[in-house]
Write a protein that holds these residues in place. Structure first.
Motif, short mmCIF file in Angstrom:
data_model
loop_
_atom_site.label_atom_id
_atom_site.label_comp_id
_atom_site.label_asym_id
_atom_site.label_seq_id
_atom_site.Cartn_x
_atom_site.Cartn_y
_atom_site.Cartn_z
N LEU A 294 0.96 -1.72 -0.10
CA LEU A 294 0.11 0.30 -0.20
C LEU A 294 1.55 1.30 0.01
N ALA A 313 -5.52 -0.64 6.98
CA ALA A 313 -4.70 -1.46 6.37
C ALA A 313 -4.10 -2.76 7.80
N VAL A 323 3.37 -0.99 3.75
CA VAL A 323 2.75 0.46 3.82
C VAL A 323 3.74 1.65 3.45
#
Ligand code: HEM
Length: 422
Positions: A294, A313, A323
């Motif tokens: 992400l 997330a 991330v």
């Protein structure tokens, strides 16, 4: 309009607890927060008792250090003295003690593989495990060591899978305000457990309670203003949502119930959408399913909608590997949430941040400039060749538009990009 209650960002992981089947955090003594731990690790204090020396640790040696005030744990071949961390461990001393004097790798991974123990325990490093001798071990001895590693067969909280007591709600009004009060009947509710949304006269407040969602979902009888406030009285689990009337009239009813209103339902059934709304609409859960990387691109206050995505997330997507947030600001002073973000990166090894400043002082040694092909192509590296990615971009219109153009140039597909504008 989206109300992102953000007072306690990063999320205190209420959903993480759910995701792993009833683990629970314990209240820590005052002065034992993550921030306090960071401070202690930076204080220069000798946290291993070895004055900075690194040693080779044999199994016999490791086993001796199995008491709270003298506790060593081995993770992935490295041995840490966790006694100084004992009171700071959010999972509690007893949990940490399960791995005392033994190889805690499996146990650690079962509970929170993503925890960045390498950075958190850097100052507690005692050394490496000595290479095992080839002499076969006595059976009983082996069993004893293994016992220390075995996970508890039952989740610590067997009630976690049962539905919690159903919340209830009430409302009252003054000339200008309408207050909705939700009695969650749970103690550990905080602002991150509540997601409030108002669109096209429909008011929706979702409260996450363990594996469940309690919904208030009403077509309001009258119009309200967009700026409402949410307050949580934590120790009694009461949530107060204050709506501002657009006209000072008396309401005879709050409105009509919409789908699943006043119901406590398993979280996965609350809909096909993650409750992160934006001018561009909601996220589809499918965009998050199986997600591995992400990337978040934010400029200035454009970071605000990212908070929910980030928390969602990190707490709900088991496949997530990485991330990364690239956060564009003018100067260092403009960076909102900086220390919280740095704390999160310190604690969670999946999360990295890069701050980019357009007008830094001469002391800044981070990245500089504006969103550009060079910055993006270096930043947007997949963790695996074909990993599933989602890129969220949020900021002022020119930033977002430019970003989307660049992302298309870098061959990211429409499905891989989600944009908001501020
Ligand atoms: C190996 C034995 C360990 C066990 C059994 C264990 C267990 C737990 C449990 C049950 C929790 C509560 C999880 C939750 O509900 O969120 C927790 C949280 C946590 N533990 Fe451990 N732990 C262990 C070792 C460690 C070590 C070595 C560290 C290193 C720093 C660590 C850092 C943390 C952190 C940072 C959290 C909070 C996670 C969050 O913010 O959600 N733990 N642990």
């Amino acid at each position: 309009m989206l109300n992102v209650p953000s007072q306690s960002f990063p999320a205190p992981s209420s959903q993480q607890r759910v995701a792993s089947g009833g683990r629970s955090k314990v209240p820590l003594k005052q002065g034992r927060s993550l921030m306090d731990w960071i401070r202690l690790t930076k204080s220069g204090k000798d946290l291993t008792g070895l004055k900075g020396r690194l040693i080779e640790v044999t199994e016999e040696e490791l086993k001796k250090h199995n008491k709270k005030d003298d506790c060593w744990i081995c993770i992935r071949g490295f041995v840490y003295n966790v006694s100084p961390y004992m009171e700071y461990h959010p999972g509690g001393e007893d949990e940490l003690m399960r791995a005392a004097g033994s190889d805690g790798t499996d146990l650690f991974d079962q509970v929170h593989r993503w925890v960045n123990y390498e950075s958190m325990l850097k100052e507690c490093l005692v050394g490496r495990m000595a290479v095992k001798s080839a002499v076969p071990k006595d059976y009983h001895e082996e069993k004893k060591v293994l016992n220390g590693m075995l996970p508890k067969s039952q989740p610590t909280n067997p009630l976690a899978k049962e539905s919690p007591v159903s919340p209830s709600y009430d409302w009252f009004q003054t000339d200008s305000l309408v207050t909705i009060v939700i009695y969650t009947k749970q103690k550990d509710i905080n602002l991150d457990s509540v997601i409030v949304d108002y669109q096209d006269d429909s008011f929706r407040a979702e409260t996450i309670i363990k594996d469940y969602s309690y919904l208030i979902y009403i077509g309001l009888s009258h119009e309200i203003q967009e700026d409402f406030s949410v307050q949580v009285v934590e120790n009694v689990g009461k949530i107060e949502i204050v709506l501002k009337k657009t006209e000072n009239t008396s309401w005879t009813c709050l409105g009509h119930p919409l789908e699943n209103h006043n119901l406590l339902i398993p979280k996965k059934d609350t809909g096909d959408f993650v409750s992160v709304s934006s001018p561009e609409g909601n996220f589809k859960i499918s965009q998050f399913q199986e997600l591995e990387d992400l990337f978040l691109l934010a400029a200035g206050t454009g970071f605000t909608p990212m908070v929910k995505i980030l928390n969602y997330a990190l707490t709900n997507i088991p496949t997530l590997r990485k991330v990364k947030l690239m956060f564009f600001n003018k100067t260092e002073d403009d960076i909102i949430w900086r220390s919280q973000l740095e704390k999160l990166a310190f604690k969670d090894k999946r999360f990295d941040i890069e701050f980019v400043l357009s007008a830094p002082t001469s002391e800044w040694n981070g990245k500089q400039g504006h969103i550009s092909p060079a910055l993006l192509s270096e930043f947007l590296k997949r963790s695996l060749d074909k990993s599933k990615v989602l890129i969220c971009i949020c900021g002022p219109m020119p930033f977002t538009e430019q970003g989307i153009r660049l992302l298309h140039d870098l061959n990211f597909s429409k499905d891989e990009i989600h944009s908001f504008t501020t």
